[in-house]
Enzyme design. Structure first.
Site, mmCIF file in Angstrom:
data_model
loop_
_atom_site.group_PDB
_atom_site.id
_atom_site.type_symbol
_atom_site.label_atom_id
_atom_site.label_comp_id
_atom_site.label_asym_id
_atom_site.label_seq_id
_atom_site.Cartn_x
_atom_site.Cartn_y
_atom_site.Cartn_z
ATOM 1 N N GLU A 175 0.841 -1.191 0.000
ATOM 2 C CA GLU A 175 0.000 0.000 0.000
ATOM 3 C C GLU A 175 0.883 1.250 0.000
ATOM 4 O O GLU A 175 1.923 1.300 0.669
ATOM 5 C CB GLU A 175 -0.855 -0.039 1.273
ATOM 6 C CG GLU A 175 -1.552 1.236 1.643
ATOM 7 C CD GLU A 175 -2.140 1.192 3.044
ATOM 8 O OE1 GLU A 175 -3.018 2.032 3.320
ATOM 9 O OE2 GLU A 175 -1.735 0.325 3.855
ATOM 10 N N TRP A 176 0.480 2.261 -0.752
ATOM 11 C CA TRP A 176 1.208 3.527 -0.769
ATOM 12 C C TRP A 176 0.768 4.396 0.404
ATOM 13 O O TRP A 176 -0.424 4.598 0.625
ATOM 14 C CB TRP A 176 0.976 4.275 -2.072
ATOM 15 C CG TRP A 176 1.705 5.592 -2.120
ATOM 16 C CD1 TRP A 176 1.195 6.833 -1.903
ATOM 17 C CD2 TRP A 176 3.092 5.766 -2.387
ATOM 18 N NE1 TRP A 176 2.165 7.783 -2.015
ATOM 19 C CE2 TRP A 176 3.360 7.155 -2.308
ATOM 20 C CE3 TRP A 176 4.146 4.899 -2.681
ATOM 21 C CZ2 TRP A 176 4.625 7.687 -2.519
ATOM 22 C CZ3 TRP A 176 5.408 5.418 -2.889
ATOM 23 C CH2 TRP A 176 5.640 6.797 -2.811
ATOM 24 N N ASP A 225 14.520 -3.637 13.952
ATOM 25 C CA ASP A 225 15.460 -2.785 13.198
ATOM 26 C C ASP A 225 14.946 -1.350 13.246
ATOM 27 O O ASP A 225 14.789 -0.691 12.220
ATOM 28 C CB ASP A 225 15.568 -3.287 11.760
ATOM 29 C CG ASP A 225 16.736 -2.656 10.998
ATOM 30 O OD1 ASP A 225 17.571 -1.966 11.628
ATOM 31 O OD2 ASP A 225 16.813 -2.848 9.769
#
Length: 310
Positions: free
Chosen positions: A94-95, A210
């Site tokens: 998804e953007w 991370d």
């Protein structure tokens, strides 16, 4: 290759290739290629890496799904992942429309991360598994393999699966000198006394794994363009560990602002002696950076190991 990846991603997502109106290269970090794919039905982020293993993006998608399953944090929705027959491994997401970070959005991230760390067991962890540390499969951090296995001994996990394998690899190729490798090994021998009491007191937490500033994206979903911006987590290296791992990495490579830390502690205060464990938890990402980017990080590795020893 780009065209082949585009066609494969469209097919997997149920899109017609002709519906793609434009593509634009975007930053994919230090490892991957990425582009923004605009279609009549919305925009997507497409990542690919011809040099990656076939499971590389599957592991990223699994990590994003685990974070989403917690209900605590926002992540881009996984649309599709490439298969074995594709020319190159790829991931379609998804953007997220980026927005400027504010003090309020950093505070939201602090609140949400504390809630994530309260998550002991998500749907991605086998049902009925006894509480412990680890993950049900190996994954990656950056482009490096990240071994995982379940254990009730957190200090052993941190020493044997995080610190010593990388340190000895770097010693073998000369990135760490013999004296610096010996320093890290002495620090590793102190991990049980240093880490075990706090990990036992806090218990296991679902970690991003991370968490530095480059893996936080502030923005809005396309479906709610007028909404206030939210913090999204990207590029995870998930496993179940001690929550201070994420918080220690947050203080490296530029760090997070005070609003984030204050908001986190408003939900779940840190134990009083957490600063004493900070270098032990920063040692792993520093070793990762030394492995990925060279010996310039060797001195930082040595400083962290020395700080563990006091």
């Amino acid at each position: 290759m780009v065209e082949a990846v585009l066609e494969s991603a469209c097919r997997a997502a149920g899109l017609d290739r002709s519906s793609v109106e434009s593509v634009r290269p975007i930053g994919g970090g230090c490892i991957n290629n990425a582009l923004k794919m605009c279609t009549a039905g919305g925009s997507f982020c497409l990542k690919w890496n011809a040099g990656a293993g076939r499971d590389f993006f599957r592991m990223e998608a699994e990590g994003l799904s685990a974070l989403a399953d917690s209900g605590a944090v926002e992540v881009p929705r996984v649309i599709a992942v490439g298969g074995d027959g594709d020319e190159a491994p790829w991931l379609l997401l998804e953007w997220i429309e980026e927005a400027r970070a504010t003090g309020d959005t950093w505070a939201q991230l602090g609140h949400r991360l504390a809630r994530l760390h309260r998550t002991r067991q998500g749907r991605s962890i086998p049902v009925g598994h006894a509480p412990g540390f680890g993950w049900h499969g190996d994954n990656v951090i950056g482009s490096l393999p990240q071994p995982n296995r379940w254990t009730d001994d957190w200090a052993e996990f941190w020493t044997e699966l995080r610190i010593l394998p990388l340190a000895r690899e770097l010693g073998g190729d000369g990135t760490l000198s013999r004296s610096r490798l010996a320093l890290v090994e002495r620090a590793a021998a102190r991990m049980s006394d240093l880490l075990a009491p706090a990990a036992t007191a806090d218990g296991p937490s679902l970690l991003h794994g991370d968490l530095w500033s480059g893996n936080v994206l502030f923005g809005r979903r396309q479906t709610v363009p007028d909404a206030d911006p939210l913090p999204f987590l990207i590029d995870p290296a998930v496993y179940v560990g001690h929550r201070e791992v994420d918080l220690a990495m947050c203080r490296l490579f530029g760090g997070f602002p005070a609003r984030f830390r204050n908001a986190y502690e408003a939900v779940w205060p840190l134990l009083p002696d957490h600063e004493r464990r900070l270098p032990a938890y920063q040692l792993y990402p520093l070793l990762v950076h030394a492995r990925l980017f060279g010996g310039g990080y060797a001195a930082a590795v040595a400083r962290a190991a020395q700080a563990v020893l006091g």
